[in-house]
Design a protein around this motif. Sequence first.
Motif, mmCIF file in Angstrom:
data_model
loop_
_atom_site.group_PDB
_atom_site.id
_atom_site.type_symbol
_atom_site.label_atom_id
_atom_site.label_comp_id
_atom_site.label_asym_id
_atom_site.label_seq_id
_atom_site.Cartn_x
_atom_site.Cartn_y
_atom_site.Cartn_z
ATOM 1 N N GLY A 167 0.822 -1.209 0.000
ATOM 2 C CA GLY A 167 0.000 0.000 0.000
ATOM 3 C C GLY A 167 0.849 1.249 0.000
ATOM 4 N N MET A 168 1.613 1.453 -1.079
ATOM 5 C CA MET A 168 2.539 2.574 -1.157
ATOM 6 C C MET A 168 1.880 3.843 -1.687
ATOM 7 S SD MET A 168 5.133 1.117 0.102
ATOM 8 C CE MET A 168 6.395 2.341 -0.154
ATOM 9 N N ASP A 169 0.542 3.821 -1.823
ATOM 10 C CA ASP A 169 -0.154 4.982 -2.359
ATOM 11 C C ASP A 169 -0.490 6.003 -1.276
ATOM 12 O OD1 ASP A 169 -1.964 3.465 -1.024
ATOM 13 O OD2 ASP A 169 -3.190 2.963 -2.771
ATOM 14 N N ARG A 170 -0.098 5.752 -0.049
ATOM 15 C CA ARG A 170 -0.309 6.708 1.038
ATOM 16 C C ARG A 170 0.934 6.754 1.902
ATOM 17 N NH1 ARG A 170 -5.079 3.870 4.477
ATOM 18 N NH2 ARG A 170 -6.110 4.300 2.485
ATOM 19 N N SER A 171 1.158 7.914 2.502
ATOM 20 C CA SER A 171 2.323 8.084 3.359
ATOM 21 C C SER A 171 1.906 8.020 4.825
ATOM 22 C CB SER A 171 3.022 9.412 3.041
ATOM 23 O OG SER A 171 2.137 10.500 3.250
ATOM 24 N N PHE A 172 2.875 7.731 5.671
ATOM 25 C CA PHE A 172 2.644 7.634 7.108
ATOM 26 C C PHE A 172 3.493 8.680 7.814
ATOM 27 C CE2 PHE A 172 0.768 3.841 5.691
ATOM 28 C CZ PHE A 172 -0.009 3.312 6.712
ATOM 29 N N PRO A 173 2.999 9.185 8.951
ATOM 30 C CA PRO A 173 1.808 8.825 9.737
ATOM 31 C C PRO A 173 0.498 9.055 8.968
ATOM 32 C CG PRO A 173 3.345 10.085 11.067
ATOM 33 C CD PRO A 173 3.816 10.202 9.658
ATOM 34 N N TYR A 174 -0.496 8.244 9.357
ATOM 35 C CA TYR A 174 -1.793 8.273 8.683
ATOM 36 C C TYR A 174 -2.900 8.230 9.733
ATOM 37 C CZ TYR A 174 -5.403 7.180 5.222
ATOM 38 O OH TYR A 174 -6.514 7.221 4.420
ATOM 39 N N ILE A 175 -3.869 9.139 9.607
ATOM 40 C CA ILE A 175 -5.000 9.205 10.539
ATOM 41 C C ILE A 175 -6.222 8.612 9.859
ATOM 42 C CG2 ILE A 175 -6.519 10.730 11.855
ATOM 43 C CD1 ILE A 175 -4.239 12.708 12.063
ATOM 44 N N SER A 176 -6.924 7.713 10.535
ATOM 45 C CA SER A 176 -8.118 7.086 9.974
ATOM 46 C C SER A 176 -9.166 6.895 11.056
ATOM 47 C CB SER A 176 -7.776 5.735 9.330
ATOM 48 O OG SER A 176 -7.301 4.819 10.305
ATOM 49 N N ALA A 177 -10.391 6.604 10.621
ATOM 50 C CA ALA A 177 -11.513 6.402 11.541
ATOM 51 C C ALA A 177 -12.187 5.069 11.246
ATOM 52 C CB ALA A 177 -12.527 7.539 11.415
ATOM 53 N N MET A 178 -12.745 4.463 12.280
ATOM 54 C CA MET A 178 -13.441 3.191 12.152
ATOM 55 C C MET A 178 -14.596 3.145 13.140
ATOM 56 S SD MET A 178 -11.876 -0.660 12.711
ATOM 57 C CE MET A 178 -12.928 -2.113 12.755
ATOM 58 N N VAL A 179 -15.765 2.707 12.667
ATOM 59 C CA VAL A 179 -16.927 2.455 13.520
ATOM 60 C C VAL A 179 -17.192 0.959 13.504
ATOM 61 C CG1 VAL A 179 -19.409 2.806 13.796
ATOM 62 C CG2 VAL A 179 -17.944 4.739 13.212
ATOM 63 N N ASN A 180 -17.406 0.379 14.675
ATOM 64 C CA ASN A 180 -17.533 -1.075 14.773
ATOM 65 C C ASN A 180 -18.653 -1.437 15.738
ATOM 66 O OD1 ASN A 180 -17.015 -3.785 14.473
ATOM 67 N ND2 ASN A 180 -14.940 -3.719 15.316
ATOM 68 N N ASN A 181 -19.407 -2.477 15.385
ATOM 69 C CA ASN A 181 -20.433 -3.012 16.288
ATOM 70 C C ASN A 181 -19.962 -4.291 16.970
ATOM 71 O OD1 ASN A 181 -20.475 -4.846 14.218
ATOM 72 N ND2 ASN A 181 -22.629 -4.545 13.678
ATOM 73 N N GLY A 182 -18.660 -4.546 16.895
ATOM 74 C CA GLY A 182 -18.078 -5.731 17.512
ATOM 75 C C GLY A 182 -17.858 -6.887 16.562
ATOM 76 N N SER A 183 -18.349 -6.765 15.345
ATOM 77 C CA SER A 183 -18.261 -7.883 14.400
ATOM 78 C C SER A 183 -17.026 -7.835 13.512
ATOM 79 C CB SER A 183 -19.506 -7.906 13.509
ATOM 80 O OG SER A 183 -19.585 -6.736 12.711
ATOM 81 N N LEU A 184 -16.347 -6.667 13.461
ATOM 82 C CA LEU A 184 -15.236 -6.503 12.528
ATOM 83 C C LEU A 184 -13.902 -6.495 13.264
ATOM 84 C CD1 LEU A 184 -16.695 -3.638 10.293
ATOM 85 C CD2 LEU A 184 -16.641 -6.085 9.770
ATOM 86 N N PRO A 185 -12.904 -7.192 12.719
ATOM 87 C CA PRO A 185 -11.553 -7.097 13.274
ATOM 88 C C PRO A 185 -10.793 -5.944 12.636
ATOM 89 C CG PRO A 185 -11.581 -8.773 11.575
ATOM 90 C CD PRO A 185 -12.999 -8.229 11.668
#
Length: 354
Positions: A167-185
């Motif tokens: 995944g070289m199309d983005r640089s790091f550090p990288y900020i992201s968001a995730m919403v989970n109902n407990g079913s996703l790892p």
Amino acid sequence: MARERSPALWLHPQTSAPRKMPVCHRILLLLWLLHFSSVYSDITDGNAEHLKREHSLTKPYQGVGTSSSSQWDFRGSTLVTSQYVRLTPDERSKQGSIWNTVPCYLKDWEMHVQFKIHGSGKKNLHGDGFAIWYTKERLHPGPVFGNQDHFVGLAIFVDTFRNDLQGMDRSFPYISAMVNNGSLPYDHGQDGRSTELGGCSVEVRNQDHDTYLAIRYSKGRLTIMIDVDDRNDWKECIDIGGVRLPTGYYFGASAATGDLSDHHDIISMKMYQLMVEHTSEEDNQDWTKIEPSVSLLKSPKDNIDDPTGNFRSTPLTGWKVFLLLLCALLGIVVCAVVGAVVFQKRQERNKRFY
């Protein structure tokens, strides 16, 4: 945010004699003012009247501890000093977290986080990052930046190390968001790309100035703003609608190091209540029973083929609205000019027959 901001230069009164402004310039100025107010009204000015101290973590960090009266609790490698809360030291294989002991029952809120990531590691030889949480459970250590996997709620990740070498199309550090109902790892191998709602690359490590993150949730819309350039100015990182979050969850922060390490420091976490009107139906709803979810026109997994991490289905805001209005205005002006020219030529042609 809570810091004092310098007023824009165009707000200062001019001493020269006023000149009459053309109508087209007035219209453009009005559009610019509308755009300016729409962008800067998205982030609260840090008015103390809206500050919720029971959900805020500030110096000198009174109320932090393990007693029954404490409003913040911590575990793992977390070290609380008078100047910062260090979630992890610059050492390998450390995990630390700090959690608010008071559940949050605000329907609309905004969290400002002042943080600092620094260490002795050179470029690409540091990690792993930290996360801000709003979840059903707290103080459960695990593999996701020091917190449990399959969590229920919202997570904002500040990831400083690239695991996905493809995944070289983005640089790091990288900020992201995730919403989970407990079913996703959370997939560390792909840096969470398969479940992220959006994100942005931002240089936050080893900065000599303050670095800030703002998380805003209001009327089903999640907005993440950053202020890391020492310009006293917010920049949008994530803006997505259709987000459903319940009340009664806990705020927290956690960090982890692996074979590589960094200091992960939290300077402050300030919670502001947003005064927003809701419909009677929304007010009568039991917000504690809402299941965390996101209504999207495409799956988060589509981000694997979308390196920007953004959703085209989100409503237009900010510059996009301004540019659309400007294009529409220019179109009207062009049509008016063309019409006037055509009308004038017809008038001249008619005069020739008299």
